[in-house]
Each structure stands twice: as C-alpha cells, then as structure tokens.
Design a protein around this motif. Structure first.
Motif, short mmCIF file in Angstrom:
data_model
loop_
_atom_site.label_atom_id
_atom_site.label_comp_id
_atom_site.label_asym_id
_atom_site.label_seq_id
_atom_site.Cartn_x
_atom_site.Cartn_y
_atom_site.Cartn_z
N GLU A 42 0.83 -1.21 0.00
CA GLU A 42 0.00 0.00 0.00
C GLU A 42 0.86 1.26 0.00
OE1 GLU A 42 -2.78 2.33 3.26
OE2 GLU A 42 -2.75 0.14 3.31
N MET A 43 1.91 1.26 0.82
CA MET A 43 2.79 2.42 0.91
C MET A 43 3.63 2.58 -0.37
SD MET A 43 2.20 4.02 3.72
CE MET A 43 0.50 3.57 3.38
N LYS A 44 4.03 1.46 -0.95
CA LYS A 44 4.81 1.54 -2.20
C LYS A 44 3.97 2.13 -3.33
CE LYS A 44 8.22 -2.11 -1.38
NZ LYS A 44 8.75 -3.43 -1.81
N LYS A 45 2.67 1.81 -3.34
CA LYS A 45 1.78 2.37 -4.36
C LYS A 45 1.51 3.85 -4.09
CE LYS A 45 -0.56 -1.95 -5.53
NZ LYS A 45 -1.83 -2.73 -5.44
N HIS A 52 13.09 5.48 -2.40
CA HIS A 52 13.14 4.26 -1.57
C HIS A 52 11.91 4.18 -0.68
CE1 HIS A 52 17.43 3.87 -2.61
NE2 HIS A 52 17.54 5.15 -2.30
N ASN A 53 11.43 2.96 -0.46
CA ASN A 53 10.42 2.67 0.56
C ASN A 53 10.96 1.53 1.43
OD1 ASN A 53 7.82 4.29 0.16
ND2 ASN A 53 8.20 3.56 -1.93
N CYS A 54 11.73 1.88 2.42
CA CYS A 54 12.34 0.89 3.30
C CYS A 54 11.33 0.49 4.37
CB CYS A 54 13.60 1.46 3.93
SG CYS A 54 14.80 2.08 2.71
N TYR A 55 11.45 -0.73 4.86
CA TYR A 55 10.43 -1.16 5.82
C TYR A 55 10.98 -2.09 6.88
CZ TYR A 55 10.23 -5.60 3.19
OH TYR A 55 10.55 -6.80 2.59
N VAL A 56 10.17 -2.21 7.94
CA VAL A 56 10.43 -3.17 9.00
C VAL A 56 9.08 -3.61 9.55
CG1 VAL A 56 10.58 -1.35 10.77
CG2 VAL A 56 11.61 -3.58 11.20
#
Length: 218
Positions: A42-45, A52-56
């Motif tokens: 959802e966040m990448k879209k 960058h869309n880094c995540y944890v």
C-alpha cells in the motif's frame, strides 16, 4: 504468552528532512504477516515516485515474523537501524515504512543510519503506543451482604468492574491482571467468609486509555 507488551493502538506518521532528503515514516498496527506485507505494498503504491520505501515489521508474541529491507539503500543503513528502534522500544505487532525522497545530497552510511532511525522515532512519537496486560474476566456471585466488601476490594486493588447483574444474587464481572489473580481471589474469599462464588470467564488482554478500559483478544 506475554504478561504485558507494548503495541500500536493508533498508527501515525512522522517526517524529517536531512540535507534536502525527505524521510516519511508511516506506522501501522499489524497482527499477521499478511497484514504487514499488504501495508508495505500500500505504501509503495502511495509513494510510487519515491526513491526508496524501506520497511520493518515484527509480528507475533515471540517475534516469529520479523523482517526488514533497505530497498536499494546501502546494505545495513536503513532496514536494520529501523528494526533496532522497534526492538529498542520493545514494541510488538508493528510495521513501519520509511519513504525517502532523495534531495540530491549523499548522506553517507552514518547519515543514513541516523536519518532512518530518527524517522522511525518520529513516526512512533506521532502514533499512540499502548501497553496491553494479560488478565481474566472473573465472575463473582454473592448475596447482597457481601457486595460492599467485594466492591471495596475491587476499588482497593484497582480492579475494573466490567459489568454487574442484580437479581436475587449479585454478579460482578471483574477484570483482574493475571499476576494478581490468586491474591484477588484469596482476598474476596476471605472478605466474604467463603460465601462468594468465583469463576474465571475468559482470558483477555486489556489496556487503560484515558481512564477507559479497552479489551482485546490478543
């Protein structure tokens, strides 16, 4: 099963700017790995035009599903520092995506670590973090002569009354932290000279927010 743990009640968003690069941290409660992965997509879209869309994310009472990603940043400069913040704050069932819009200035390894860590901290600061406690709903049935003593014990021990029923008997439904269950049962039994009938109804997690009790299944 954890006796108490911190988690997200309401997710939030925080933003910092480092040398013209924008770092936007979005925090979300997730209770399954599928929810975490769906949130990341959802966040990448939403931020499709970001560099960058880094995540944890960390899901499960034993952190069974814990993953992080640098999403193209130099290895170890984004995902791991973000995870370190989550572990340091000891928060469970949480996912965070930090979106970076590159500002044209390289931050270097140390600068990236600090920026991604700071962004997560800012996101958490703008979220509502709660501590859930493990407890039980305890039904206490007594006659009218015992009700005053039970109410006194509940008030003294700060045990919330979830519900009450008044018929020929009185039934009180008390919320008791698991660590206090034995002591509370003993106090009620002794206080009513054994006339009260106690039965455990169900296990619950609960949190007190602004003086109001919230119940959770986990």
């Amino acid at each position: 099963m954890l006796e108490r743990y911190k988690t997200i009640f309401e997710g939030g968003q925080g933003e910092i700017v480092e040398k013209k690069s924008r770092f936007i941290a979005t925090v979300r409660l997730v209770e399954t790995e599928e929810e975490a992965l769906a949130f990341i997509e959802e966040m990448k879209k939403k931020y499709w035009d970001a560099r960058h869309n880094c995540y944890v994310y960390s899901v499960g009472m034993n952190r069974e599903y814990t993953r992080c990603s640098d999403d193209g940043e130099p290895s170890g400069t984004a995902g791991r520092p973000m995870l370190d913040v989550i572990l340091g704050e000891d928060i469970y069932n949480v996912a965070v995506v930090v979106t970076r819009y590159f500002g044209g200035v390289l931050l270097g390894t140390g600068g990236l670590v600090r920026a991604y860590s700071k962004a997560v901290q800012e996101g958490l600061a703008n979220s509502r973090v709660i501590e859930k406690q493990y407890g039980v709903s305890l039904e206490v049935i007594t006659d009218y002569t015992g009700i005053g003593k039970i109410q006194y014990i509940a008030g003294e021990r700060k045990l919330p009354v979830l519900d009450s029923e008044y018929t020929d008997k009185v039934a009180l439904h008390l919320l008791v932290p698991i660590s206090e269950l034995d002591a509370a049962c003993k106090a009620i039994t002794e206080g009513t000279n054994g006339r009260a009938r106690l039965s455990k109804e169900k296990d619950v997690y609960f949190a007190v927010l602004d003086g109001e009790v919230h119940l959770f299944e986990r």
